[in-house]
Design a protein around this motif. Structure first.
Motif, PDB file in Angstrom:
ATOM      1  N   LEU A 217     -15.815   5.261  -2.924  1.00 16.35           N
ATOM      2  CA  LEU A 217     -15.775   6.403  -3.741  1.00 16.35           C
ATOM      3  C   LEU A 217     -15.212   6.109  -5.150  1.00 16.35           C
ATOM      4  O   LEU A 217     -15.746   6.528  -6.043  1.00 16.35           O
ATOM      5  N   LEU A 218     -14.105   5.544  -5.213  1.00 14.05           N
ATOM      6  CA  LEU A 218     -13.639   4.934  -6.585  1.00 14.05           C
ATOM      7  C   LEU A 218     -14.529   4.419  -7.231  1.00 14.05           C
ATOM      8  O   LEU A 218     -14.802   4.327  -8.635  1.00 14.05           O
TER       9      LEU A 218
ATOM     10  N   GLN B 153      -3.977   1.876  -7.978  1.00 15.59           N
ATOM     11  CA  GLN B 153      -4.855   2.912  -7.521  1.00 15.59           C
ATOM     12  C   GLN B 153      -4.321   4.226  -7.362  1.00 15.59           C
ATOM     13  O   GLN B 153      -5.232   5.331  -7.335  1.00 15.59           O
ATOM     14  N   VAL B 154      -2.986   4.240  -7.536  1.00 19.44           N
ATOM     15  CA  VAL B 154      -2.385   5.574  -7.158  1.00 19.44           C
ATOM     16  C   VAL B 154      -2.712   6.617  -8.260  1.00 19.44           C
ATOM     17  O   VAL B 154      -3.019   7.738  -7.813  1.00 19.44           O
TER      18      VAL B 154
ATOM     19  N   SER C  77       0.964  -1.200   0.020  1.00 25.11           N
ATOM     20  CA  SER C  77       0.035  -0.008  -0.051  1.00 25.11           C
ATOM     21  C   SER C  77       0.875   1.146  -0.122  1.00 25.11           C
ATOM     22  O   SER C  77       1.830   1.353   0.470  1.00 25.11           O
ATOM     23  N   ILE C  78       0.262   2.369  -0.502  1.00 28.08           N
ATOM     24  CA  ILE C  78       0.932   3.450  -0.868  1.00 28.08           C
ATOM     25  C   ILE C  78       0.304   4.665  -0.195  1.00 28.08           C
ATOM     26  O   ILE C  78      -1.087   4.688  -0.461  1.00 28.08           O
ATOM     27  N   ASP C  79       0.913   5.319   0.332  1.00 28.38           N
ATOM     28  CA  ASP C  79       0.345   6.563   1.154  1.00 28.38           C
ATOM     29  C   ASP C  79       0.000   7.595   0.062  1.00 28.38           C
ATOM     30  O   ASP C  79       0.750   8.416  -0.684  1.00 28.38           O
ATOM     31  N   VAL C  80      -1.394   8.339  -0.165  1.00 27.52           N
ATOM     32  CA  VAL C  80      -1.590   9.032  -0.946  1.00 27.52           C
ATOM     33  C   VAL C  80      -2.641   9.959  -0.246  1.00 27.52           C
ATOM     34  O   VAL C  80      -3.842   9.694   0.086  1.00 27.52           O
ATOM     35  N   ASN C  81      -2.034  11.314   0.060  1.00 30.06           N
ATOM     36  CA  ASN C  81      -3.125  12.517   0.635  1.00 30.06           C
ATOM     37  C   ASN C  81      -3.701  11.631   1.958  1.00 30.06           C
ATOM     38  O   ASN C  81      -4.835  11.857   2.224  1.00 30.06           O
TER      39      ASN C  81
END
Length: 265
Positions: A200-201, A167-168, A155-159
């Motif tokens: 939401l996506l 999903q990035v 997983s990657i932190d986005v905002n």
């Protein structure tokens, strides 16, 4: 012999010339059993202050790692020359990260005079591109939690939201178009945040379909999801407007279909 790195990421720093922050951070990424990020100092730091771009590799959430932890790491940082990659500025390092040294890098990565001169090719359309290649050679003080929750899923932190690599781009685009979308989002639990963002996506993907592909039940479920997300704090006026337009279009199409059927019989 060319070194082998476990992870290679590209970080695009937008609007570089107008940045006001003394330091900026990339999104998080996982290598070994740890989370990492890049830290850039646009005006330099240490020996490079007001002279060079400073660039560092940083261990994220180091306080959550076991006491006495260490990571023997090899890394290569590159400021990409966008006119000719052969002219890119590159530095390499191999060292131990630990409780007393959670950040390593280069205070004089690239002279500011070269960086801000558009003729030199490092600053193009207001953007600076940085490539990081990272490999963990040895681990002392393994983090089982990170292995289970981050490494397997990467997983990657986005905002402030943990998202999958796939999903990035979608999430970044969403926040670029609607910067205040999560400004009043209340849940703090990471699992709830991820679940809400995934909903939401999915909702935005549904509304990208043509109206004739959506049933009345689909629209009802979409309205229900929108209501829940709005109550959680997402600012979705734009999405509500789009959903209403799609709903009205679909109702008109159904009415026309019924009219055609009546005329046939």
């Amino acid at each position: 012999m060319e070194k082998q790195y476990e992870k290679k990421i590209t970080w695009t720093i937008k609007n570089f010339s107008t940045l006001q922050s003394n330091e900026i951070y990339s999104d998080h990424f996982v290598v070994g059993d740890s989370k990492w990020r890049l830290v850039a100092y646009p005006k330099g730091c240490g020996g490079g202050i007001n002279k060079s771009l400073s660039l560092y590799l940083d261990v994220v959430d180091s306080e959550s790692l076991p006491s006495g932890w260490k990571r023997h790491t090899t890394f290569r940082l590159t400021v990409v020359n966008q006119i000719s990659e052969k002219l890119s500025q590159q530095e390499e390092g191999q060292c131990w990260f630990d409780e007393n040294a959670t950040s390593k890098g280069f205070s004089a990565m690239l002279p500011l005079t070269k960086l801000i001169d558009v003729k030199d090719g490092f600053l193009v359309n207001g953007e600076v591109k940085v490539v990081a290649e990272v490999g963990v050679l040895e681990v002392v003080g393994k983090s089982d939690v990170l292995v289970e929750t981050l490494l397997l899923h990467e997983s990657i932190d986005v905002n402030g939201f943990q998202v999958l690599p796939s999903q990035v781009e979608s999430v970044k685009t969403l926040f670029d178009k609607h910067p205040d979308i999560a400004s009043k989002f209340r849940p703090k639990n990471p699992h709830l945040r991820t679940t809400s963002l995934n909903s939401l996506l999915s909702l935005t993907e549904i509304l990208c379909q043509s109206p004739e592909e959506l049933s009345i039940d689909d629209l009802a479920n979409a309205y229900s999801t929108l209501t829940c997300l709005t109550k959680a704090g997402f600012k979705l006026d734009w999405l509500e407007k789009k959903l209403k337009e799609v709903g009205e279009t679909r109702v008109q199409e159904i009415e026309e279909e019924l009219k055609d059927l009546k005329e046939k019989f």
